[in-house]
Structure formats: C-alpha cells, structure tokens
Scaffold this motif. Structure first.
Motif, PDB file in Angstrom:
ATOM      1  N   UNK A 102      20.667 -10.246  48.418  1.00  0.00           N
ATOM      2  CA  UNK A 102      19.775 -10.184  49.833  1.00  0.00           C
ATOM      3  C   UNK A 102      19.434 -11.526  50.396  1.00  0.00           C
ATOM      4  N   UNK A 103      18.294 -12.425  50.938  1.00  0.00           N
ATOM      5  CA  UNK A 103      18.090 -12.897  50.739  1.00  0.00           C
ATOM      6  C   UNK A 103      16.073 -12.744  50.423  1.00  0.00           C
ATOM      7  N   UNK A 104      15.926 -13.194  49.864  1.00  0.00           N
ATOM      8  CA  UNK A 104      14.374 -12.946  49.531  1.00  0.00           C
ATOM      9  C   UNK A 104      14.402 -12.121  48.119  1.00  0.00           C
ATOM     10  N   UNK A 105      15.573 -11.610  47.313  1.00  0.00           N
ATOM     11  CA  UNK A 105      15.267 -10.701  46.609  1.00  0.00           C
ATOM     12  C   UNK A 105      15.991 -11.550  45.263  1.00  0.00           C
ATOM     13  N   UNK A 106      14.731 -11.601  43.860  1.00  0.00           N
ATOM     14  CA  UNK A 106      15.497 -11.395  42.591  1.00  0.00           C
ATOM     15  C   UNK A 106      16.551 -10.519  42.093  1.00  0.00           C
ATOM     16  N   UNK A 107      16.890 -11.453  40.607  1.00  0.00           N
ATOM     17  CA  UNK A 107      18.115 -11.033  39.952  1.00  0.00           C
ATOM     18  C   UNK A 107      17.331 -11.113  38.584  1.00  0.00           C
ATOM     19  N   UNK A 108      16.765 -10.332  36.993  1.00  0.00           N
ATOM     20  CA  UNK A 108      16.363 -10.944  36.460  1.00  0.00           C
ATOM     21  C   UNK A 108      18.407 -10.537  35.113  1.00  0.00           C
ATOM     22  N   UNK A 109      17.979 -11.059  33.685  1.00  0.00           N
ATOM     23  CA  UNK A 109      19.268 -10.925  33.224  1.00  0.00           C
ATOM     24  C   UNK A 109      18.768 -11.633  32.104  1.00  0.00           C
ATOM     25  N   UNK A 110      19.350 -10.782  31.151  1.00  0.00           N
ATOM     26  CA  UNK A 110      19.181 -11.467  29.134  1.00  0.00           C
ATOM     27  C   UNK A 110      20.658 -12.142  28.969  1.00  0.00           C
ATOM     28  N   UNK A 111      20.780 -12.841  28.875  1.00  0.00           N
ATOM     29  CA  UNK A 111      22.061 -13.918  28.347  1.00  0.00           C
ATOM     30  C   UNK A 111      21.979 -15.226  27.011  1.00  0.00           C
ATOM     31  N   UNK A 112      22.347 -16.188  27.706  1.00  0.00           N
ATOM     32  CA  UNK A 112      22.089 -17.215  26.079  1.00  0.00           C
ATOM     33  C   UNK A 112      22.089 -17.975  27.197  1.00  0.00           C
ATOM     34  N   UNK A 113      21.997 -19.372  26.662  1.00  0.00           N
ATOM     35  CA  UNK A 113      21.753 -20.939  27.055  1.00  0.00           C
ATOM     36  C   UNK A 113      23.081 -21.853  26.966  1.00  0.00           C
ATOM     37  N   UNK A 114      23.986 -20.637  26.485  1.00  0.00           N
ATOM     38  CA  UNK A 114      24.970 -21.775  26.513  1.00  0.00           C
ATOM     39  C   UNK A 114      25.769 -20.727  27.887  1.00  0.00           C
ATOM     40  N   UNK A 115      25.932 -20.173  28.151  1.00  0.00           N
ATOM     41  CA  UNK A 115      26.156 -19.103  29.348  1.00  0.00           C
ATOM     42  C   UNK A 115      26.105 -19.895  30.906  1.00  0.00           C
ATOM     43  N   UNK A 116      27.120 -20.294  30.909  1.00  0.00           N
ATOM     44  CA  UNK A 116      26.757 -21.251  32.547  1.00  0.00           C
ATOM     45  C   UNK A 116      27.061 -20.050  33.762  1.00  0.00           C
ATOM     46  N   UNK A 117      25.655 -19.576  34.635  1.00  0.00           N
ATOM     47  CA  UNK A 117      25.756 -18.876  36.014  1.00  0.00           C
ATOM     48  C   UNK A 117      26.629 -20.123  37.178  1.00  0.00           C
ATOM     49  N   UNK A 118      26.653 -19.398  38.228  1.00  0.00           N
ATOM     50  CA  UNK A 118      26.946 -19.851  39.654  1.00  0.00           C
ATOM     51  C   UNK A 118      26.512 -18.972  40.556  1.00  0.00           C
ATOM     52  N   UNK A 119      26.487 -19.959  41.913  1.00  0.00           N
ATOM     53  CA  UNK A 119      25.766 -19.015  43.173  1.00  0.00           C
ATOM     54  C   UNK A 119      26.689 -19.667  44.260  1.00  0.00           C
ATOM     55  N   UNK A 120      27.004 -18.462  45.101  1.00  0.00           N
ATOM     56  CA  UNK A 120      28.280 -19.043  45.968  1.00  0.00           C
ATOM     57  C   UNK A 120      27.119 -18.166  47.324  1.00  0.00           C
ATOM     58  N   UNK A 121      27.444 -19.134  48.497  1.00  0.00           N
ATOM     59  CA  UNK A 121      26.551 -18.673  49.360  1.00  0.00           C
ATOM     60  C   UNK A 121      28.036 -17.230  50.372  1.00  0.00           C
ATOM     61  N   UNK A 122      27.610 -16.080  50.859  1.00  0.00           N
ATOM     62  CA  UNK A 122      28.588 -15.263  51.097  1.00  0.00           C
ATOM     63  C   UNK A 122      29.654 -15.284  51.905  1.00  0.00           C
ATOM     64  N   UNK A 123      28.697 -16.540  53.396  1.00  0.00           N
ATOM     65  CA  UNK A 123      28.950 -16.699  54.834  1.00  0.00           C
ATOM     66  C   UNK A 123      30.289 -17.687  54.368  1.00  0.00           C
ATOM     67  N   UNK A 124      29.662 -18.374  54.237  1.00  0.00           N
ATOM     68  CA  UNK A 124      30.236 -20.322  53.816  1.00  0.00           C
ATOM     69  C   UNK A 124      31.352 -20.563  52.522  1.00  0.00           C
ATOM     70  N   UNK A 125      30.826 -19.673  51.227  1.00  0.00           N
ATOM     71  CA  UNK A 125      31.468 -19.672  49.523  1.00  0.00           C
ATOM     72  C   UNK A 125      31.650 -21.307  50.340  1.00  0.00           C
ATOM     73  N   UNK A 126      30.508 -22.030  49.595  1.00  0.00           N
ATOM     74  CA  UNK A 126      29.899 -23.025  48.934  1.00  0.00           C
ATOM     75  C   UNK A 126      29.605 -22.184  47.604  1.00  0.00           C
ATOM     76  N   UNK A 127      29.766 -23.191  46.586  1.00  0.00           N
ATOM     77  CA  UNK A 127      29.105 -22.893  45.690  1.00  0.00           C
ATOM     78  C   UNK A 127      28.408 -23.903  44.724  1.00  0.00           C
ATOM     79  N   UNK A 128      27.094 -23.642  44.463  1.00  0.00           N
ATOM     80  CA  UNK A 128      26.492 -24.437  43.061  1.00  0.00           C
ATOM     81  C   UNK A 128      26.277 -23.691  42.321  1.00  0.00           C
ATOM     82  N   UNK A 129      26.123 -24.758  41.482  1.00  0.00           N
ATOM     83  CA  UNK A 129      25.483 -24.220  39.646  1.00  0.00           C
ATOM     84  C   UNK A 129      24.535 -24.286  39.256  1.00  0.00           C
TER      85      UNK A 129
END
Length: 88
Positions: free
Chosen positions: A61-88
């Motif tokens: 949701x707007x203004x929230x955080x998400x914490x994750x344990x991952x690895x530096x070689x793992x790519x993450x992406x983010x998509x706007x729920x409304x417009x479906x625009x994506x960013x890496x």
C-alpha cells in the motif's frame, strides 16, 4: 531498457553487448533489503526466479515498507497495480 520476451521473460544486454536473461543466479552473498512505496498507489513486488520467471511476493500500500532477506544476485521488480507500469 530491458527487452520483454515470451512468457514475460526479460532480457538485457550484458557488458559485452550479449543478450542475457534477467534471472536470479547463485545464492552466496546475502542482502537485507527494505522496499518503501513512496507513491500514492499500490505497488506489486516481484522476484525473478532462477528460470527468469516473475514470482509475486506482496502488494504494498502507499507509504508502507516491505523487508526481505535475499541475495545480491536476485533481481526484484515493482509494478504499479493500476497502470501495470513496471520498474526494476
């Protein structure tokens, strides 16, 4: 800019100009990440697995955080729920 392939796979050019699949690779060096949604709209968080498939992790949701344990070689992406625009 990344190139989209079949089955929603993503390809980028590496340092030699070769086309490579964006995917998670070795899980050696850990990383603790905090993603913060500073937009006014909900954002979906995705992880690219070892085959390059897009795996949904959470919706922020707007203004929230998400914490994750991952690895530096793992790519993450983010998509706007409304417009479906994506960013890496």
């Amino acid at each position: 800019m990344p190139e989209r392939g079949e089955n929603d796979l993503v390809y980028e050019a590496d340092e030699t100009g070769q086309r490579v699949l964006v995917r998670s690779t070795e899980s050696i060096q850990r990383a603790y990440l905090r993603f913060t949604n500073r937009t006014s709209r909900p954002i979906d968080v995705w992880w690219r697995d070892f085959d390059g498939a897009k795996r949904h992790y959470t919706r922020m949701r707007p203004g929230t955080c998400f914490d994750v344990d991952t690895f530096i070689t793992h790519p993450w992406e983010f998509t706007d729920v409304t417009t479906k625009e994506s960013s890496c």
